[in-house]
Each structure stands twice: as C-alpha cells, then as structure tokens.
Enzyme design. Structure first.
Site, PDB file in Angstrom:
ATOM      1  N   HIS A  22       0.822  -1.205   0.000  1.00 30.65           N
ATOM      2  CA  HIS A  22       0.000   0.000   0.000  1.00 30.65           C
ATOM      3  C   HIS A  22       0.865   1.267   0.000  1.00 30.65           C
ATOM      4  O   HIS A  22       0.440   2.305  -0.502  1.00 30.65           O
ATOM      5  CB  HIS A  22      -0.908   0.036   1.230  1.00 30.65           C
ATOM      6  CG  HIS A  22      -2.010  -0.964   1.197  1.00 30.65           C
ATOM      7  ND1 HIS A  22      -1.843  -2.278   1.585  1.00 30.65           N
ATOM      8  CD2 HIS A  22      -3.318  -0.857   0.812  1.00 30.65           C
ATOM      9  CE1 HIS A  22      -2.988  -2.930   1.464  1.00 30.65           C
ATOM     10  NE2 HIS A  22      -3.899  -2.089   0.986  1.00 30.65           N
TER      11      HIS A  22
ATOM     12  N   ASP B 114      -4.299  -7.228  -6.931  1.00 31.52           N
ATOM     13  CA  ASP B 114      -4.544  -6.334  -5.803  1.00 31.52           C
ATOM     14  C   ASP B 114      -4.783  -4.949  -6.383  1.00 31.52           C
ATOM     15  O   ASP B 114      -4.518  -4.707  -7.567  1.00 31.52           O
ATOM     16  CB  ASP B 114      -3.346  -6.348  -4.855  1.00 31.52           C
ATOM     17  CG  ASP B 114      -3.775  -6.163  -3.402  1.00 31.52           C
ATOM     18  OD1 ASP B 114      -4.877  -5.632  -3.188  1.00 31.52           O
ATOM     19  OD2 ASP B 114      -2.999  -6.526  -2.488  1.00 31.52           O
TER      20      ASP B 114
END
Length: 589
Positions: free
Chosen positions: A437, A510
């Site tokens: 992230h 993702d």
C-alpha cells in the site's frame, strides 16, 4: 416642393404666356455628369441664343407635367393611371450643351431664366405605397368564412367539473403510481434517477437493451413441448458451450467491463455505482467498511440486491461478483453486524483443521445472507519476518500447517457453493516487511525457497481442485522478474502461476491504486499491463470516471493490437465460468 401641373391638353410642348405677377422663377441648376465637360456660361456674343437654349433644356423636364385634359375634367381613375405612368417612366438624361469653344473654369454656372408660372391645377396624389396591402386585404375578404359560436360565461361549477378526473382516469393514474412505487422499492431509487429514468421503472428494460442473457433466451428454440426435447437440449448445451454462447453475444465493451473489479462510496445504490453496473457493465464490486458500504444488516442486504437487480434489468444481464475481505481478527468487515470473528493466527494456533472448517462455514453463512458471493480470504502467506500488514492475518510460519488450515477453511467456506474463497497474496508477502500500500516490496528468496515455502500452499490446493481465484500482489520477485511488479509481470502470472503451478482459474490483481504500482504507472497503464501479464479481474477503479478511463485504455489497446480479442475472451471466459459455478448463471431451460 411639389411640382404644379400646367393646364390644357395642347400644352405638352409649349410654355404659356402669363402675367408678371403670376410668373415664378425656376432656376435650372447646372448638372455635372462625371466624365463629361462642365457646361460653360454663355458669352455676350451668344446671349441671343442662350435664352432659347435654356428653354430647350427645360422643355424635357416640363413635358411630363403636361396633361391632355383640363382640371376638373379628369376622373380619379385617369389621374391614378397617369400617376402610375409618371412613376414608371424612365428618367431621361439631359442633353449636353455644344462643346465649349474655349476653356472655362471647372465649375460653370448656367444663366437662370425666368419662366412664366404654370397655371395652378389640382395636384395628382402620390403613388399609393399601400396598394399591395390593400390588395391583400381585398383578397382575404373574398375567402369563405364561417361564423364562430359566441362565447359564454362559464360558471364555477362547470369549471370544477371540467377539472375533475373521471373514475377511469383516476384509477389509471393510481395504477401507474403503484407500479412506480413497487419498482422503485425493488430496484432502488438510483434506477429512477439514473440514465434509464421513469420509463424503465414503469415498463422495465426496453426492447433495444443490451441484456445478453435475454438475447440468448430469445434466440434459443423453446424446449417446452416435451421432456425428451428438454433433456436433448440440455445435453447439447453444456456449461462450456453456454459460456461460449454468451461470449459470442457480448460486445467488446461488455467483455472489458466484466474484467473490472470496482469499489464505491456510500451505503446505497448511488448514481455513480449504477453507472458502473448498468452502463460500464463491471464484473465485480468490493465492499469496504471504510467506504461506508456496510452500515446495518438490512441496509447491506438491500444494497447487494439493488446491485444485482441493476445488472439484471438495466445492464448486461450478467450478475456481479460481490466481494469482501472477511478474514476475522483485524480484518473483520462484519464485526459491527455479527460480532467479532477469530483471526487466522488464532485458528492456526489450535492446529485443528476442524476449527478452520467451522470458521469457513460460519463466514459462508454470514456472507450468503447478505448477498456476498466472493471472500478475499484466506491468507496463505507463510510468515518468516515481521510484517505489520500481516500481523495476525496468517495461519503460521510453517508452509505445511498453513496449507492444511487454509485448505480446511476453504472446504467450509465453499461447501454450499454460494461463496468462494480467494488465496492471497501471491507470490507471497511472508518474507518482506514493506507494505504494498505504501511501497514496493522486494522478495529475495531463491527459486527453490519460493517453491518449498511460499508457493507450497498454492500448488497443493490447486492440485486438490479447491482454488477458484487467486489474488496477485505488488512486489519484485528477484528470482523471477527483477524489474516488473509481480501483478504486472508475465513471468510471474503466466510463467509461474499459470504454467508451473497449473492454475486456470481467475487471477485478481490487488488494487492498482496501491503505491507499489501507482508510483510507476497510472491505473489505465497498469490495467493494460496486468492483462498482458495474464490477470483477469483488475481491481482499482474507485468511481465511474476512473472505470471509464480504464475501459478506454483497454479498448484502445485492443484496437491498436496491443491486446487481442482472444486474450480478452480468455479472461472473460474464466470470469463467467466462476459465476456459473457460484450459481449466478444458469443454463437456459
């Protein structure tokens, strides 16, 4: 100044003698005509002829004023005809004086001559400019007319009766209102306010809609005449053949839409979400607590129903994958609805596969009740170093134990075929400390270590036939591809996952908005690269606008030859088969 008319009929060419008191002086101004010499003033030697010359010049001007009849004897009609003749008569050019014998000044004056005034006669009226309008009025007067009925005063009672609806009219309006309320309740307010509008809410999808499944049902022959015919038709149309039939019916835009895995904000079926479902034909959505998608049990049920109704009635007709990260522990999206669920670390610490299977059964029951059909769990990373992102989210640090516990959880989750699981995070985050992230992790394990540790759960569970979907994360695997993030790497997805491990299910990226990818590529670039690498579902669009940008990039890549339609069909075929296995698609009856 108006010109006076001379009396008498025989005076067209002569000027009558009058008394000095009646004599008017008329001055003839010199007229300069471009390109011709100016008239000179007569000299003393030419004085005798100057007055006669002046009279000759005046005669043409006065000639039109002579009338054949004396005043009072000419009728009104004759005067009007005479006036029209005068108005239509062409202007005449004045004759030039004889060529000058000597040079005179550039501007010469002509000697004025006193002429006797003409007798006063009644002036002719000017040409009537309104004659055309008068003719039009006269023509309209000749048209046939009919008398209109006289207006009468309307009483208050009559006015009220005119405004009052009849029973039939009132009943029809109430019926339309009832249909509108029912359809709005079942399909959601966004459908009423969305691009389809009132007509859709009242009458349902139009004949020109792009509902793929309706088109197929309409094209297939009816199988109702006999049980034998129904059995024969079912034998001919296998699931694979049905999926291929859907593919042939879909447009390119619909195919590309099926490859998008989107998120949205708010607890309701908003206009933005409706656009993604009905216009962009997205294939999957993911629910987040942080996006306020989950507020209460009734709200969540209604939301998922409206999503599926939107796709069924106003979109392509193909139901959506509705996904969630329901792992338990720190990643427990349904905590406020159903209470806390144990984490993978708690379950793994028991070393009891039955506990894992029971957890899977419980999650399947909860998710199916809310209309959720895809769980982005279990995590099968094998922990070797501390990673705050994975804290308490894995089953342990032993690859064999992780494989057994994850397999048991999958068995319980997928037992009823209403909810499927997703293994993550391939190729493995167990030996990295950077969160995708916020950065791009680098996995430095050797190829042998990867095969023995990180990829053992994937290989084993794939061989057991339990795996329907795998999520690929963003990291550099130096032993495989030292330059490209794993989610965009053909060597990782097509080379390792597809070919070496033999996985033929759905590959999900993702989120392409994570820093591990977005620091290098935007969502549109990453979407094309992920498909080239072998991914099927592209997670990352957060609105209809970003979804449209990704779709535009994918379509341009197909049109330019960067991506082939065959490659797109491969991914959509896997997605549709997953939906068929979940019971979202049914063979036509």
């Amino acid at each position: 100044m108006e010109r006076e008319q001379p009396p008498g009929q025989n005076q067209a060419a002569e000027i009558p003698e009058t008394s000095p008191k009646e004599e008017d002086t008329v001055r003839l101004a010199a007229i300069r005509i471009p390109g011709r010499p100016s008239p000179r003033r007569p000299s003393a030697r030419e004085g005798a002829g100057s007055r006669s010359d002046a009279r000759k010049l005046q005669a043409p001007l006065l000639a039109p004023l002579n009338h054949p009849k004396a005043p009072g004897t000419e009728t009104e009609q004759e005067r009007e005809e005479r006036a029209r003749e005068i108005a239509q008569e062409e202007t005449r050019e004045l004759p030039l004086p004889p060529p000058p014998a000597e040079k005179d000044p550039q501007l010469a004056e002509v000697e004025t001559a006193k002429l006797p005034a003409a007798a006063v006669v009644p002036a002719l009226p000017p040409p009537r400019l309104a004659s055309m309008a008068e003719r039009a009025v006269a023509a309209l007067a000749l048209l046939p007319t009919r008398q209109l009925p006289a207006l009468r005063a309307v009483s208050k009672g009559e006015e009220e009766r005119a405004l009052r609806l009849s029973r039939g009219q009132a009943f029809s309006l109430l019926l339309l209102l009832l249909i509108l309320v029912i359809n709005t309740t079942t399909s959601g307010l966004a459908q009423l306010l969305g691009p389809q509008g009132w007509a859709f809410m009242l009458w349902g999808p139009t004949a020109g809609s792009k509902n793929v499944l309706q088109q197929i049902r309409s094209a297939l022959p009816s199988t109702t005449p006999s049980a034998h015919a129904t059995e024969q038709s079912s034998q001919q149309l296998t699931p694979a053949a049905y999926i291929n039939l859907i593919l042939r019916t879909m447009t390119l835009d619909q195919k590309l839409g099926q490859m998008l895995f989107v998120q949205f904000t708010g607890p309701y079926y908003s206009l933005d979400l409706s656009t993604m479902v009905t216009q962009e034909n997205v294939g999957a959505v993911i629910l987040f607590t942080a996006n306020n998608n989950i507020m209460s049990a009734p709200q969540l049920k209604q939301l998922t129903q409206e999503i599926q109704n939107g796709a069924r009635t106003a979109g392509s007709g193909i139901p959506l994958l509705i996904a969630i990260d329901q792992e338990g522990g720190l990643v427990d999206r349904l905590r406020d609805l159903d209470g806390p669920r144990p984490s993978a670390a708690e379950i793994g610490a028991t070393h009891d596969p039955e506990r894992a299977r029971a957890a899977g059964l419980q999650d399947a029951h909860d998710l199916a009740a809310y209309g959720i059909n895809l769980n982005l769990a279990p995590v099968v990373d094998v922990t070797s170093v501390y990673n705050p992102q994975l804290d308490t989210r894995t089953f342990g640090n032993d690859p064999t134990s992780v494989t057994h516990m994850a397999g048991a959880y999958l068995q319980g989750l997928q037992q009823g075929s209403q909810v499927f699981g997703t293994l993550k995070h391939f190729p493995g985050l167990g030996d990295v400390s950077v969160d995708p992230h916020s950065g791009l992790p680098v996995l430095t394990r050797s190829l042998d270590q990867l095969q023995a540790i990180d990829w053992l759960p994937y290989r084993t569970l794939i061989q057991q036939g339990q795996v329907h979907a795998i999520m690929v994360t963003h990291e550099i695997v130096k032993a495989v591809d030292s330059s490209m993030p794993s989610s965009l790497s053909p060597k990782v997805i097509s080379g390792i996952l597809r070919q070496q491990l033999g996985f033929q299910g759905v590959v999900i990226t993702d989120s392409l908005t994570m820093e591990g990818v977005s620091a290098r590529y935007d969502e549109s670039q990453a979407a094309v690269m992920a498909v080239q690498a072998g991914a099927d579902l592209l997670m990352g669009a957060i609105s209809a606008q970003t979804a449209a940008a990704m779709l535009k990039a994918l379509k341009s890549a197909v049109e330019e030859g960067t991506l082939s339609v065959q490659r797109i069909d491969e991914s959509v075929r896997r997605i549709l088969m997953l939906k068929y296995q979940l019971g979202l698609l049914h063979l036509p009856q």
